[in-house]
Design a protein around this motif. Structure first.
Motif, PDB file in Angstrom:
ATOM      1  N   ALA A 156      45.151  14.958 -18.389  1.00 45.37           N
ATOM      2  CA  ALA A 156      44.750  14.564 -17.040  1.00 45.37           C
ATOM      3  C   ALA A 156      43.950  13.265 -17.092  1.00 45.37           C
ATOM      4  CB  ALA A 156      43.935  15.675 -16.387  1.00 45.37           C
ATOM      5  N   PHE A 157      43.079  13.149 -18.085  1.00 41.35           N
ATOM      6  CA  PHE A 157      42.313  11.912 -18.232  1.00 41.35           C
ATOM      7  C   PHE A 157      43.221  10.773 -18.689  1.00 41.35           C
ATOM      8  CE2 PHE A 157      39.422   9.029 -20.596  1.00 41.35           C
ATOM      9  CZ  PHE A 157      38.602   8.667 -19.525  1.00 41.35           C
ATOM     10  N   GLY A 158      44.220  11.093 -19.509  1.00 41.18           N
ATOM     11  CA  GLY A 158      45.186  10.072 -19.908  1.00 41.18           C
ATOM     12  C   GLY A 158      45.847   9.438 -18.699  1.00 41.18           C
ATOM     13  N   TRP A 159      46.209  10.262 -17.707  1.00 41.25           N
ATOM     14  CA  TRP A 159      46.793   9.728 -16.477  1.00 41.25           C
ATOM     15  C   TRP A 159      45.779   8.880 -15.717  1.00 41.25           C
ATOM     16  CZ3 TRP A 159      49.593   7.425 -13.355  1.00 41.25           C
ATOM     17  CH2 TRP A 159      49.408   7.452 -11.969  1.00 41.25           C
ATOM     18  N   GLN A 160      44.519   9.310 -15.664  1.00 42.85           N
ATOM     19  CA  GLN A 160      43.506   8.519 -14.975  1.00 42.85           C
ATOM     20  C   GLN A 160      43.356   7.140 -15.620  1.00 42.85           C
ATOM     21  OE1 GLN A 160      40.527  12.031 -15.047  1.00 42.85           O
ATOM     22  NE2 GLN A 160      39.859  10.784 -13.324  1.00 42.85           N
ATOM     23  N   VAL A 161      43.381   7.113 -16.951  1.00 45.99           N
ATOM     24  CA  VAL A 161      43.278   5.833 -17.655  1.00 45.99           C
ATOM     25  C   VAL A 161      44.508   4.970 -17.365  1.00 45.99           C
ATOM     26  CG1 VAL A 161      43.226   4.737 -19.933  1.00 45.99           C
ATOM     27  CG2 VAL A 161      41.762   6.712 -19.456  1.00 45.99           C
ATOM     28  N   ALA A 162      45.693   5.567 -17.449  1.00 44.69           N
ATOM     29  CA  ALA A 162      46.919   4.811 -17.186  1.00 44.69           C
ATOM     30  C   ALA A 162      46.901   4.215 -15.780  1.00 44.69           C
ATOM     31  CB  ALA A 162      48.132   5.724 -17.367  1.00 44.69           C
ATOM     32  N   ARG A 163      46.493   4.992 -14.813  1.00 41.04           N
ATOM     33  CA  ARG A 163      46.439   4.509 -13.430  1.00 41.04           C
ATOM     34  C   ARG A 163      45.422   3.380 -13.284  1.00 41.04           C
ATOM     35  NH1 ARG A 163      45.026   9.133  -9.381  1.00 41.04           N
ATOM     36  NH2 ARG A 163      43.163   9.100 -10.694  1.00 41.04           N
ATOM     37  N   ALA A 164      44.269   3.514 -13.934  1.00 42.45           N
ATOM     38  CA  ALA A 164      43.229   2.492 -13.824  1.00 42.45           C
ATOM     39  C   ALA A 164      43.627   1.187 -14.510  1.00 42.45           C
ATOM     40  CB  ALA A 164      41.926   3.024 -14.422  1.00 42.45           C
ATOM     41  N   LEU A 165      44.453   1.276 -15.568  1.00 42.97           N
ATOM     42  CA  LEU A 165      44.851   0.078 -16.307  1.00 42.97           C
ATOM     43  C   LEU A 165      46.043  -0.644 -15.681  1.00 42.97           C
ATOM     44  CD1 LEU A 165      44.584   1.208 -20.052  1.00 42.97           C
ATOM     45  CD2 LEU A 165      42.896   0.001 -18.653  1.00 42.97           C
ATOM     46  N   PRO A 199      32.830  16.176 -18.159  1.00 39.82           N
ATOM     47  CA  PRO A 199      31.926  17.169 -17.569  1.00 39.82           C
ATOM     48  C   PRO A 199      32.373  18.586 -17.908  1.00 39.82           C
ATOM     49  CG  PRO A 199      32.652  15.558 -15.932  1.00 39.82           C
ATOM     50  CD  PRO A 199      33.511  15.366 -17.141  1.00 39.82           C
ATOM     51  N   ARG A 200      31.446  19.516 -17.838  1.00 40.19           N
ATOM     52  CA  ARG A 200      31.823  20.921 -17.986  1.00 40.19           C
ATOM     53  C   ARG A 200      32.819  21.297 -16.886  1.00 40.19           C
ATOM     54  NH1 ARG A 200      26.010  21.780 -18.926  1.00 40.19           N
ATOM     55  NH2 ARG A 200      25.672  22.379 -21.112  1.00 40.19           N
ATOM     56  N   THR A 201      33.769  22.118 -17.246  1.00 41.42           N
ATOM     57  CA  THR A 201      34.757  22.563 -16.269  1.00 41.42           C
ATOM     58  C   THR A 201      34.150  23.598 -15.338  1.00 41.42           C
ATOM     59  OG1 THR A 201      36.587  22.184 -17.801  1.00 41.42           O
ATOM     60  CG2 THR A 201      36.997  23.692 -15.977  1.00 41.42           C
ATOM     61  N   THR A 202      34.378  23.406 -14.055  1.00 37.37           N
ATOM     62  CA  THR A 202      34.064  24.442 -13.079  1.00 37.37           C
ATOM     63  C   THR A 202      35.386  24.927 -12.488  1.00 37.37           C
ATOM     64  OG1 THR A 202      33.788  22.821 -11.293  1.00 37.37           O
ATOM     65  CG2 THR A 202      31.824  23.441 -12.535  1.00 37.37           C
ATOM     66  N   ARG A 203      35.343  26.077 -11.850  1.00 38.38           N
ATOM     67  CA  ARG A 203      36.567  26.692 -11.339  1.00 38.38           C
ATOM     68  C   ARG A 203      36.630  26.613  -9.818  1.00 38.38           C
ATOM     69  NH1 ARG A 203      40.633  28.521 -15.085  1.00 38.38           N
ATOM     70  NH2 ARG A 203      39.614  28.225 -17.106  1.00 38.38           N
ATOM     71  N   ILE A 204      37.802  26.265  -9.340  1.00 36.59           N
ATOM     72  CA  ILE A 204      38.094  26.267  -7.909  1.00 36.59           C
ATOM     73  C   ILE A 204      39.232  27.258  -7.702  1.00 36.59           C
ATOM     74  CG2 ILE A 204      38.907  24.919  -5.944  1.00 36.59           C
ATOM     75  CD1 ILE A 204      37.758  22.440  -7.299  1.00 36.59           C
ATOM     76  N   ASP A 215      38.618  22.546 -12.203  1.00 35.21           N
ATOM     77  CA  ASP A 215      38.386  21.551 -11.152  1.00 35.21           C
ATOM     78  C   ASP A 215      38.989  20.192 -11.469  1.00 35.21           C
ATOM     79  OD1 ASP A 215      36.555  21.161 -13.243  1.00 35.21           O
ATOM     80  OD2 ASP A 215      35.034  20.312 -11.920  1.00 35.21           O
ATOM     81  N   TRP A 216      39.152  19.865 -12.765  1.00 31.28           N
ATOM     82  CA  TRP A 216      39.654  18.538 -13.118  1.00 31.28           C
ATOM     83  C   TRP A 216      41.113  18.335 -12.711  1.00 31.28           C
ATOM     84  CZ3 TRP A 216      43.682  19.499 -16.247  1.00 31.28           C
ATOM     85  CH2 TRP A 216      43.619  20.592 -17.109  1.00 31.28           C
ATOM     86  N   LEU A 217      41.816  19.414 -12.351  1.00 33.87           N
ATOM     87  CA  LEU A 217      43.180  19.247 -11.856  1.00 33.87           C
ATOM     88  C   LEU A 217      43.217  18.458 -10.548  1.00 33.87           C
ATOM     89  CD1 LEU A 217      44.707  22.744 -12.659  1.00 33.87           C
ATOM     90  CD2 LEU A 217      45.558  20.543 -13.508  1.00 33.87           C
ATOM     91  N   LEU A 218      42.095  18.416  -9.842  1.00 32.28           N
ATOM     92  CA  LEU A 218      42.037  17.627  -8.611  1.00 32.28           C
ATOM     93  C   LEU A 218      42.304  16.151  -8.892  1.00 32.28           C
ATOM     94  CD1 LEU A 218      38.871  19.210  -6.933  1.00 32.28           C
ATOM     95  CD2 LEU A 218      41.274  19.669  -6.378  1.00 32.28           C
ATOM     96  N   ALA A 219      41.910  15.683 -10.086  1.00 35.02           N
ATOM     97  CA  ALA A 219      42.123  14.278 -10.442  1.00 35.02           C
ATOM     98  C   ALA A 219      43.596  13.944 -10.617  1.00 35.02           C
ATOM     99  CB  ALA A 219      41.356  13.939 -11.719  1.00 35.02           C
ATOM    100  N   MET A 220      44.443  14.966 -10.704  1.00 35.74           N
ATOM    101  CA  MET A 220      45.888  14.753 -10.781  1.00 35.74           C
ATOM    102  C   MET A 220      46.508  14.641  -9.388  1.00 35.74           C
ATOM    103  SD  MET A 220      46.567  14.827 -14.089  1.00 35.74           S
ATOM    104  CE  MET A 220      48.334  15.062 -14.205  1.00 35.74           C
TER     105      MET A 220
END
Length: 426
Positions: A138-147, A344-349, A354-359
């Protein structure tokens, strides 16, 4: 090709862990059966097969290869890998104590902003992952999008199935680019993770061109170090030809596993080993921006003791720790990479990370008609119109328990369910 990609994954386990005791034949058989099940889309069967090998009759985890493989499969179903087994008699040595002190004195800076600022003066960015951690993807996608706005438009991914012939490989990548999504059987082993598949899907959508570079020779030759060196050189050769030379005006993002990111030689059994980034630097003269995200992590292969020193100060966004105005890198990658990311520590939704929201996902209740009346059921969501594809999201639901939500994209989806029998023991 899929089998070759799996063998490369097995090779990675053996060489990066530098294990003295190789997996038992029973564990290898369980992993192979699980691999076949995932290739056929039977994720629940894969998890259960590895669970039987990874846990004893009382449900106690057995450290080793089978458990490591089970952790990965667990991540495909949950988003978070299975918990790491604490090391017996783990002690904090002087080096770790010094690293903890530096981390406690350091200041967190936004990771994406830091990466973008430094990537402006580079042509090549290399980001690593823990193969058991969908969050890294998920962070890999965030980096790709930002670059992407900086001119980065070539994406080399370790897991993509590969062939030795450059023209044939280019044809495979052209098909992937044209179709716009990964296939369950033909694209690659690790990309069968729904998060990884969506990383690829979204990267292609914004204009990245994929490059396959994994070694195509999986024949064991020599000792562990010799096998590492052969694999790293093969990968570097493919990247130089297919990414750098073929795209002289492009900027390139490489998404790699673990130590491939290191741009200086590492010590192994008293010998110096040059991994992928080190070889690319020597072959091309290009100084890559290298980023580790596997160390400051409580899960998978992370170092929980080091992570604990920063976790309370990283609340909502990934961070890079700075000391005296300079990025701080600790642990196994100290002196080997430019930046180190802490999540960050993972929280649950609704029971989901929660980090799936970044996708770009929206928490969505599972339709009532899909809920199981007994046992367990895997509920999958596929992007409508994709065939032989990887689900964009999936989650295990247990009868009689509160159902987690699905994390769905804006695109229309089609639901599929897989049933299982009795609830397995933990």
């Amino acid at each position: 090709m899929a089998f070759g990609a799996w063998k490369a994954g097995l090779c990675l386990f053996l060489v990066t862990a530098a294990v003295a005791q190789e997996p038992s034949q029973a564990d290898l058989a369980a992993a192979d059966a699980a691999r076949k099940a995932v290739e056929e889309g039977r994720y629940l069967d894969a998890e259960r097969t590895l669970r039987r090998a990874a846990f004893d009759d009382k449900g106690v985890a057995k450290p080793g290869y089978a458990y490591d493989q089970w952790m990965e499969i667990h991540g495909l179903l949950d988003g978070e890998p299975g918990p790491a087994i604490p090391e017996p008699d783990a002690r904090i040595d002087a080096e770790q104590q010094a690293a903890i002190a530096r981390l406690k004195a350091a200041t967190p800076h936004d990771a994406l902003a830091t990466i973008v600022a430094q990537a402006k003066t580079h042509r090549l960015v290399i980001l690593n992952e823990d193969h058991a951690s969908p969050r890294d993807r998920a962070f890999g996608w965030q980096v790709a999008r930002a670059l992407r706005p900086l001119g980065y438009d070539v994406l080399g991914i370790e897991t993509l199935n590969n062939v030795a012939d450059d023209r044939e490989a280019a044809g495979m990548m052209a098909t992937l680019l044209r179709e716009g999504y990964a296939h369950r059987v033909s694209t690659g082993y690790y990309v069968r993770d729904p998060v990884f598949a969506d990383f690829v899907r979204q990267a292609l959508m914004v204009g990245y061109r994929p490059v396959a570079y994994e070694t195509t020779d999986h024949t064991p030759k020599g000792d562990v170090i010799a096998r590492i060196e052969a694999r790293e050189q093969a990968q570097a050769n493919f990247i130089v030809r297919r990414a750098l030379q073929r795209n002289p005006n492009s900027k390139i993002l490489l998404y790699v596993g673990f130590h491939h990111v290191t741009e200086n030689p590492t010590d192994m059994d008293g010998k110096k080993v040059s991994w992928l980034a080190t070889r690319l630097k020597a072959m091309t003269g290009i100084d890559p921006l290298t980023i580790d995200q596997t160390t400051l992590n409580a899960n998978g292969a992370g170092e929980p003791t080091l992570y604990a020193a920063v976790a309370d100060r990283i609340v909502t966004r990934p961070a890079v720790m700075f000391a005296d105005g300079t990025p701080l890198v600790v642990g196994h990658y100290a002196g080997l990479v430019d930046l180190q990311v802490a999540h960050p520590r993972t929280t649950r939704i609704g029971g989901r990370p929660d980090w799936l929201l970044a996708m770009g996902r929206t928490p969505t209740p599972i339709p009532a008609k899909l809920l199981p009346k007994k046992g367990q059921r895997l509920v999958q969501a596929f992007v409508t119109g994709e065939t032989n594809a990887i689900p964009v999201d999936q989650v295990v639901v247990t009868a009689g328990r509160s159902a987690p939500v699905l994390m769905l994209p804006k695109a229309p989806v089609t639901f599929v369910v897989q049933d299982a029998g009795a609830v397995p023991k933990p």
